[in-house]
Design a protein around this motif. Structure first.
Motif, PDB file in Angstrom:
ATOM      1  N   ASP A  22      25.950  14.315  12.058  1.00  0.00           N
ATOM      2  CA  ASP A  22      27.405  14.427  11.972  1.00  0.00           C
ATOM      3  C   ASP A  22      28.023  13.862  13.243  1.00  0.00           C
ATOM      4  O   ASP A  22      27.374  13.773  14.287  1.00  0.00           O
ATOM      5  N   GLY A  23      29.287  13.463  13.140  1.00  0.00           N
ATOM      6  CA  GLY A  23      29.930  12.770  14.239  1.00  0.00           C
ATOM      7  C   GLY A  23      30.106  13.602  15.492  1.00  0.00           C
ATOM      8  O   GLY A  23      29.910  13.114  16.612  1.00  0.00           O
ATOM      9  N   GLN A  24      30.452  14.867  15.341  1.00  0.00           N
ATOM     10  CA  GLN A  24      30.711  15.705  16.505  1.00  0.00           C
ATOM     11  C   GLN A  24      29.443  15.941  17.321  1.00  0.00           C
ATOM     12  O   GLN A  24      29.448  15.825  18.552  1.00  0.00           O
ATOM     13  N   THR A  25      28.344  16.240  16.635  1.00  0.00           N
ATOM     14  CA  THR A  25      27.077  16.459  17.338  1.00  0.00           C
ATOM     15  C   THR A  25      26.608  15.167  18.011  1.00  0.00           C
ATOM     16  O   THR A  25      26.138  15.174  19.157  1.00  0.00           O
ATOM     17  N   LEU A  60      28.473  12.657  19.009  1.00  0.00           N
ATOM     18  CA  LEU A  60      29.345  12.356  20.142  1.00  0.00           C
ATOM     19  C   LEU A  60      28.966  13.176  21.363  1.00  0.00           C
ATOM     20  O   LEU A  60      28.851  12.645  22.474  1.00  0.00           O
ATOM     21  N   GLN A  61      28.770  14.465  21.182  1.00  0.00           N
ATOM     22  CA  GLN A  61      28.405  15.329  22.310  1.00  0.00           C
ATOM     23  C   GLN A  61      27.105  14.864  22.963  1.00  0.00           C
ATOM     24  O   GLN A  61      26.991  14.816  24.190  1.00  0.00           O
ATOM     25  N   ARG A  98      32.651  16.027   9.996  1.00  0.00           N
ATOM     26  CA  ARG A  98      33.173  16.639  11.224  1.00  0.00           C
ATOM     27  C   ARG A  98      33.998  15.673  12.068  1.00  0.00           C
ATOM     28  O   ARG A  98      35.111  16.001  12.461  1.00  0.00           O
ATOM     29  N   LEU A  99      33.476  14.492  12.352  1.00  0.00           N
ATOM     30  CA  LEU A  99      34.227  13.478  13.097  1.00  0.00           C
ATOM     31  C   LEU A  99      33.752  12.120  12.622  1.00  0.00           C
ATOM     32  O   LEU A  99      32.558  11.823  12.687  1.00  0.00           O
ATOM     33  N   VAL A 151      34.399   8.775  16.798  1.00  0.00           N
ATOM     34  CA  VAL A 151      33.294   8.780  17.755  1.00  0.00           C
ATOM     35  C   VAL A 151      33.380   7.566  18.660  1.00  0.00           C
ATOM     36  O   VAL A 151      33.270   7.666  19.893  1.00  0.00           O
ATOM     37  N   LYS A 155      36.198   7.866  21.259  1.00  0.00           N
ATOM     38  CA  LYS A 155      35.889   8.819  22.328  1.00  0.00           C
ATOM     39  C   LYS A 155      34.832   8.266  23.287  1.00  0.00           C
ATOM     40  O   LYS A 155      34.941   8.429  24.507  1.00  0.00           O
TER      41      LYS A 155
END
Length: 227
Positions: free
Chosen positions: A33-36, A38-39, A57-58, A63, A66
């Motif tokens: 997923d995008g959020q994981t 990206l982090q 998610r994102l 991504v 950011k």
């Protein structure tokens, strides 16, 4: 060993791409997923990101946006959405290449290798070319390129973003953002002249086409490692 992040929610596809990359001696991590993703990208600083556009998610554009705020890590965007507006929006945000599904894993590995080569060659590229903004002049190995003002603006843009793909529309906006009468053919003509002038000055002839056409998208400036 280069570290590559795959941010892709199709797990079977992600694992297939990972297997091909591992066989080519890359270290690979997958995020679904995008959020994981990206982090992880912001924390671990990979050498390259393979990024799907449609993610939970994102999304991929979020991504990419950011990541570009803090890093120039190469990004290859992958998607099933082939409409021109999606392609150009992704590249405008700073993607280095764009692959449409379905694709050959071997082709994607080749794209990864090419993007990484371009990224690693940029310091040497800057040593070959010198830009003087005030005088609007560019030199190749101490040789002055005989450029028109428009050609100077185009080449300076390419040299500041080696390996990045620009659409004809983006190049037109860079040259004359207020004009509605300039056509894509004008860009093609300027690119043709730039190719000729750089090759003549660099004395490479037809051995290296510094400015490459990217089918369906636009143009990209590449460094010739043999120079």
């Amino acid at each position: 060993m280069a570290k590559i992040f795959i941010i892709e929610d199709e797990k079977e596809l992600a694992e297939l791409v990972r297997d091909y990359l591992v066989q080519s001696n890359y270290e690979v991590e997958i995020f679904n997923d995008g959020q994981t993703g990206l982090q992880a990208a912001l924390q671990d600083n990979p050498d390259l990101i393979i990024l799907d556009l449609m993610l939970p998610r994102l999304d991929g554009l979020g991504v990419c946006r950011k990541v570009r705020e803090v890093s120039n890590v190469p990004i290859i965007m992958v998607t099933a959405l082939t409409e021109e507006i999606d392609r150009l929006l992704g590249l405008k945000l700073g993607a280095d290449d764009y692959v449409c599904k379905p694709f050959s894993p071997k082709e994607l590995v080749a794209r990864v290798q090419a993007v990484l080569r371009r990224a690693h060659s940029q310091p040497a590229q800057k040593a070959l070319f010198k830009i003087d903004e005030a005088q609007q002049r560019i030199w190749y190995k101490q040789k002055t390129l005989n450029l028109t003002p428009t050609e100077f603006r185009l080449l300076a843009l390419f040299l500041k973003h080696v390996g990045q793909i620009f659409s004809r529309g983006q190049l037109l906006d860079h040259l004359n953002p207020d004009s509605f009468e300039v056509t894509d053919r004008v860009i093609d003509s300027h690119i043709k002249n730039l190719r000729r002038k750089i090759s003549e000055t660099a004395d490479t002839g037809s051995k290296h086409e510094w400015i490459h056409s990217v089918y369906g998208v636009g143009y990209r400036f590449d460094y010739d490692e043999s120079q």
